[in-house]
Design a protein around this motif. Structure first.
Motif, PDB file in Angstrom:
ATOM      1  N   ALA A 159       0.832  -1.209   0.000  1.00 33.99           N
ATOM      2  CA  ALA A 159       0.000   0.000   0.000  1.00 33.99           C
ATOM      3  C   ALA A 159       0.861   1.251   0.000  1.00 33.99           C
ATOM      4  CB  ALA A 159      -0.923  -0.007   1.212  1.00 33.99           C
ATOM      5  N   ALA A 160       1.949   1.263   0.766  1.00 30.41           N
ATOM      6  CA  ALA A 160       2.833   2.423   0.802  1.00 30.41           C
ATOM      7  C   ALA A 160       3.459   2.668  -0.563  1.00 30.41           C
ATOM      8  CB  ALA A 160       3.915   2.220   1.857  1.00 30.41           C
ATOM      9  N   GLN A 161       3.852   1.592  -1.246  1.00 28.91           N
ATOM     10  CA  GLN A 161       4.432   1.735  -2.580  1.00 28.91           C
ATOM     11  C   GLN A 161       3.402   2.274  -3.570  1.00 28.91           C
ATOM     12  OE1 GLN A 161       6.070  -2.084  -3.678  1.00 28.91           O
ATOM     13  NE2 GLN A 161       7.434  -2.164  -1.904  1.00 28.91           N
ATOM     14  N   ARG A 162       2.178   1.757  -3.480  1.00 32.25           N
ATOM     15  CA  ARG A 162       1.127   2.216  -4.396  1.00 32.25           C
ATOM     16  C   ARG A 162       0.776   3.681  -4.135  1.00 32.25           C
ATOM     17  NH1 ARG A 162      -1.820  -2.237  -6.349  1.00 32.25           N
ATOM     18  NH2 ARG A 162      -0.303  -3.918  -6.697  1.00 32.25           N
ATOM     19  N   LEU A 163       0.775   4.092  -2.880  1.00 28.73           N
ATOM     20  CA  LEU A 163       0.488   5.495  -2.568  1.00 28.73           C
ATOM     21  C   LEU A 163       1.573   6.409  -3.128  1.00 28.73           C
ATOM     22  CD1 LEU A 163      -0.849   5.294   1.110  1.00 28.73           C
ATOM     23  CD2 LEU A 163      -2.158   5.812  -0.968  1.00 28.73           C
ATOM     24  N   LEU A 164       2.807   5.914  -3.140  1.00 28.35           N
ATOM     25  CA  LEU A 164       3.897   6.685  -3.734  1.00 28.35           C
ATOM     26  C   LEU A 164       3.674   6.842  -5.238  1.00 28.35           C
ATOM     27  CD1 LEU A 164       6.564   8.089  -3.070  1.00 28.35           C
ATOM     28  CD2 LEU A 164       7.736   5.936  -3.579  1.00 28.35           C
ATOM     29  N   VAL A 165       3.190   5.781  -5.877  1.00 29.27           N
ATOM     30  CA  VAL A 165       2.847   5.857  -7.308  1.00 29.27           C
ATOM     31  C   VAL A 165       1.723   6.864  -7.525  1.00 29.27           C
ATOM     32  CG1 VAL A 165       1.885   4.565  -9.258  1.00 29.27           C
ATOM     33  CG2 VAL A 165       3.628   3.509  -7.811  1.00 29.27           C
ATOM     34  N   VAL A 166       0.747   6.855  -6.624  1.00 30.86           N
ATOM     35  CA  VAL A 166      -0.382   7.788  -6.727  1.00 30.86           C
ATOM     36  C   VAL A 166       0.104   9.235  -6.660  1.00 30.86           C
ATOM     37  CG1 VAL A 166      -2.442   8.639  -5.549  1.00 30.86           C
ATOM     38  CG2 VAL A 166      -2.097   6.180  -5.834  1.00 30.86           C
ATOM     39  N   VAL A 167       0.987   9.525  -5.703  1.00 31.90           N
ATOM     40  CA  VAL A 167       1.519  10.887  -5.563  1.00 31.90           C
ATOM     41  C   VAL A 167       2.283  11.283  -6.820  1.00 31.90           C
ATOM     42  CG1 VAL A 167       3.129  12.345  -4.292  1.00 31.90           C
ATOM     43  CG2 VAL A 167       1.599  10.817  -3.051  1.00 31.90           C
ATOM     44  N   ALA A 168       3.079  10.366  -7.351  1.00 35.10           N
ATOM     45  CA  ALA A 168       3.843  10.650  -8.565  1.00 35.10           C
ATOM     46  C   ALA A 168       2.912  10.956  -9.732  1.00 35.10           C
ATOM     47  CB  ALA A 168       4.746   9.470  -8.908  1.00 35.10           C
ATOM     48  N   TYR A 169       1.827  10.197  -9.847  1.00 41.50           N
ATOM     49  CA  TYR A 169       0.895  10.443 -10.954  1.00 41.50           C
ATOM     50  C   TYR A 169       0.157  11.765 -10.774  1.00 41.50           C
ATOM     51  CZ  TYR A 169      -2.892  10.122 -14.249  1.00 41.50           C
ATOM     52  OH  TYR A 169      -3.770  10.407 -15.265  1.00 41.50           O
ATOM     53  N   ILE A 170      -0.249  12.067  -9.549  1.00 46.52           N
ATOM     54  CA  ILE A 170      -0.928  13.344  -9.305  1.00 46.52           C
ATOM     55  C   ILE A 170      -0.009  14.500  -9.675  1.00 46.52           C
ATOM     56  CG2 ILE A 170      -1.887  14.850  -7.524  1.00 46.52           C
ATOM     57  CD1 ILE A 170      -2.940  12.398  -6.101  1.00 46.52           C
ATOM     58  N   PHE A 171       1.274  14.366  -9.333  1.00 46.17           N
ATOM     59  CA  PHE A 171       2.238  15.406  -9.680  1.00 46.17           C
ATOM     60  C   PHE A 171       2.326  15.569 -11.199  1.00 46.17           C
ATOM     61  CE2 PHE A 171       6.657  16.487 -10.860  1.00 46.17           C
ATOM     62  CZ  PHE A 171       6.720  17.756 -10.314  1.00 46.17           C
ATOM     63  N   VAL A 172       2.421  14.467 -11.917  1.00 54.10           N
ATOM     64  CA  VAL A 172       2.502  14.535 -13.383  1.00 54.10           C
ATOM     65  C   VAL A 172       1.220  15.132 -13.960  1.00 54.10           C
ATOM     66  CG1 VAL A 172       2.659  13.160 -15.500  1.00 54.10           C
ATOM     67  CG2 VAL A 172       4.148  12.645 -13.570  1.00 54.10           C
ATOM     68  N   SER A 173       0.072  14.751 -13.417  1.00 49.09           N
ATOM     69  CA  SER A 173      -1.199  15.271 -13.935  1.00 49.09           C
ATOM     70  C   SER A 173      -1.350  16.760 -13.684  1.00 49.09           C
ATOM     71  CB  SER A 173      -2.374  14.509 -13.303  1.00 49.09           C
ATOM     72  OG  SER A 173      -2.484  14.796 -11.914  1.00 49.09           O
ATOM     73  N   GLN A 174      -0.639  17.282 -12.662  1.00 51.94           N
ATOM     74  CA  GLN A 174      -0.711  18.706 -12.359  1.00 51.94           C
ATOM     75  C   GLN A 174       0.325  19.524 -13.118  1.00 51.94           C
ATOM     76  OE1 GLN A 174      -3.003  20.160 -10.781  1.00 51.94           O
ATOM     77  NE2 GLN A 174      -4.027  18.490  -9.712  1.00 51.94           N
ATOM     78  N   LEU A 175       1.132  18.873 -13.963  1.00 52.88           N
ATOM     79  CA  LEU A 175       2.119  19.607 -14.739  1.00 52.88           C
ATOM     80  C   LEU A 175       1.463  20.612 -15.682  1.00 52.88           C
ATOM     81  CD1 LEU A 175       4.808  16.919 -15.673  1.00 52.88           C
ATOM     82  CD2 LEU A 175       5.038  18.837 -14.086  1.00 52.88           C
ATOM     83  N   VAL A 176       0.256  20.314 -16.133  1.00 51.75           N
ATOM     84  CA  VAL A 176      -0.457  21.255 -17.006  1.00 51.75           C
ATOM     85  C   VAL A 176      -0.745  22.545 -16.256  1.00 51.75           C
ATOM     86  CG1 VAL A 176      -2.519  21.634 -18.390  1.00 51.75           C
ATOM     87  CG2 VAL A 176      -1.475  19.376 -18.324  1.00 51.75           C
ATOM     88  N   THR A 177      -1.251  22.427 -15.041  1.00 52.65           N
ATOM     89  CA  THR A 177      -1.508  23.615 -14.223  1.00 52.65           C
ATOM     90  C   THR A 177      -0.214  24.357 -13.934  1.00 52.65           C
ATOM     91  OG1 THR A 177      -3.430  22.558 -13.175  1.00 52.65           O
ATOM     92  CG2 THR A 177      -2.436  24.431 -12.032  1.00 52.65           C
ATOM     93  N   ALA A 178       0.852  23.611 -13.625  1.00 58.33           N
ATOM     94  CA  ALA A 178       2.146  24.233 -13.349  1.00 58.33           C
ATOM     95  C   ALA A 178       2.655  24.994 -14.563  1.00 58.33           C
ATOM     96  CB  ALA A 178       3.157  23.162 -12.942  1.00 58.33           C
ATOM     97  N   ALA A 179       2.568  24.375 -15.733  1.00 57.62           N
ATOM     98  CA  ALA A 179       3.060  25.007 -16.958  1.00 57.62           C
ATOM     99  C   ALA A 179       2.218  26.224 -17.322  1.00 57.62           C
ATOM    100  CB  ALA A 179       3.061  24.001 -18.102  1.00 57.62           C
ATOM    101  N   LEU A 180       0.917  26.110 -17.155  1.00 57.54           N
ATOM    102  CA  LEU A 180       0.031  27.227 -17.456  1.00 57.54           C
ATOM    103  C   LEU A 180       0.308  28.402 -16.527  1.00 57.54           C
ATOM    104  CD1 LEU A 180      -2.382  28.334 -19.040  1.00 57.54           C
ATOM    105  CD2 LEU A 180      -3.894  27.199 -17.399  1.00 57.54           C
ATOM    106  N   ALA A 181       0.471  28.114 -15.230  1.00 54.64           N
ATOM    107  CA  ALA A 181       0.764  29.172 -14.263  1.00 54.64           C
ATOM    108  C   ALA A 181       2.122  29.802 -14.551  1.00 54.64           C
ATOM    109  CB  ALA A 181       0.740  28.595 -12.847  1.00 54.64           C
ATOM    110  N   PHE A 182       3.098  28.993 -14.905  1.00 52.43           N
ATOM    111  CA  PHE A 182       4.438  29.507 -15.184  1.00 52.43           C
ATOM    112  C   PHE A 182       4.436  30.380 -16.439  1.00 52.43           C
ATOM    113  CE2 PHE A 182       8.905  29.044 -16.577  1.00 52.43           C
ATOM    114  CZ  PHE A 182       9.528  29.497 -15.423  1.00 52.43           C
ATOM    115  N   TRP A 183       3.728  29.945 -17.465  1.00 48.80           N
ATOM    116  CA  TRP A 183       3.644  30.747 -18.698  1.00 48.80           C
ATOM    117  C   TRP A 183       2.969  32.090 -18.420  1.00 48.80           C
ATOM    118  CZ3 TRP A 183      -1.003  31.554 -21.806  1.00 48.80           C
ATOM    119  CH2 TRP A 183      -0.732  32.309 -22.959  1.00 48.80           C
ATOM    120  N   LEU A 184       1.859  32.055 -17.675  1.00 48.24           N
ATOM    121  CA  LEU A 184       1.174  33.299 -17.331  1.00 48.24           C
ATOM    122  C   LEU A 184       2.061  34.192 -16.469  1.00 48.24           C
ATOM    123  CD1 LEU A 184      -2.428  31.963 -16.529  1.00 48.24           C
ATOM    124  CD2 LEU A 184      -1.716  33.300 -18.526  1.00 48.24           C
ATOM    125  N   SER A 185       2.889  33.591 -15.620  1.00 47.45           N
ATOM    126  CA  SER A 185       3.777  34.363 -14.766  1.00 47.45           C
ATOM    127  C   SER A 185       4.809  35.142 -15.570  1.00 47.45           C
ATOM    128  CB  SER A 185       4.490  33.427 -13.780  1.00 47.45           C
ATOM    129  OG  SER A 185       5.250  34.140 -12.839  1.00 47.45           O
TER     130      SER A 185
END
Length: 287
Positions: A175-201
């Motif tokens: 379960a701990a390993q899978r939760l680490l995978v979950v966090v990694a995927y959430i981070f990757v899925s939020q790259l769009v928001t990060a890139a959009l915010a950075f471009w606007l910045s």
């Protein structure tokens, strides 16, 4: 003559790669009040949920249908998974937009950006340092939430296997390993928001405009994904894949949804990051 002129323009010992070191930028951003406040909010969420369950009683299945939320008090792993579930759609968007959208625009609003470039810090170097630190703080925020949730969940519900709503369970180590995978995927899925915010910045001198614009457009994406009439067009929306990580917390994980979501998010992010660097390289910085 040209060689002498070039030598005169560059100070002795100057190295562009040594300007604005990552550790300096990290310390500057980490000490800012908004970083500490955001960390405090994320760290407080598990305590709020634990108190809510203590006051209202443990969640239970409704109508014979058991969801992930209904297993929140089964173990620390379940409690951490629920914290990620309730925050992935919106709460975790805010630190990403804040850390990546406030970084360049805030320098412009303080009228310190032109002085950084006059130091001289190369424009690409400045953006690279700020982007790496912004993404690093975003990842730290996403790790902070489940770590605190595991600690609170262990104290409140005990350390045990992650019970899956559809049946079965994952032992604590898995379960701990899978939760680490979950966090990694959430981070990757939020790259769009990060890139959009950075471009606007890089396009505005108003930090709130960059952060708010990124959050607002992310919300628009979530709304569009809810429009089922769009059919397969929703597959091109990053929001359509934001909960694909749920397939990772199954006895036999399914990776296809996460792979598609990663491809969509990374594709959008690369385009937006490229636009940010290209536009800033040609921008007339006066603030």
């Amino acid at each position: 003559m040209s060689t002498l002129a070039e030598s005169a323009e560059v100070a002795s010992g100057y190295r562009a790669a040594r300007t604005l070191p990552l550790r300096v930028e990290l310390v500057r951003q980490f000490k800012r009040r908004r970083t500490l406040v955001m960390g405090g909010i994320l760290a407080a969420l598990p305590f709020v949920l634990a108190v809510a369950f203590a006051i209202g009683g443990g969640p239970g299945g409704r109508g014979g249908r058991v969801t992930l939320m209904d297993t929140a008090t089964a173990s620390a792993a379940n409690f951490a998974a629920v914290n990620l579930f309730v925050s992935a759609g919106f709460l975790l968007v805010i630190p990403v937009a804040l850390f990546c959208g406030d970084t360049v625009a805030s320098e412009a609003s303080w009228s310190s950006l032109r002085y950084l470039l006059a130091a001289p810090v190369p424009r690409a170097r400045l953006l690279w340092s700020k982007l790496v630190v912004g993404l690093g703080l975003s990842l730290a925020a996403m790790l902070l939430l489940p770590l605190v949730a595991l600690a609170v969940g262990t104290a409140a519900y005990g350390w045990g296997p992650l019970e899956i709503p559809t049946g079965g369970a994952l032992d604590a180590g898995t379960a701990a390993q899978r939760l680490l995978v979950v966090v990694a995927y959430i981070f990757v899925s939020q790259l769009v928001t990060a890139a959009l915010a950075f471009w606007l910045s890089t396009r505005t001198d108003a930090p709130l405009g960059a952060v708010g614009g990124a959050v607002g457009l992310t919300i628009v994406g979530n709304v569009l994904d809810a429009v089922t009439a769009l059919g397969h067009w929703r597959d091109f929306l990053p929001a359509h894949w934001q909960y694909a990580w749920a397939d990772a917390v199954q006895p036999h994980p399914e990776w296809s949804g996460m792979i598609q979501g990663t491809a969509v998010s990374v594709s959008y992010a690369l385009v937006l990051f490229a636009l940010a660097f290209r536009g800033f390289a040609r921008k007339d910085v006066v603030s």
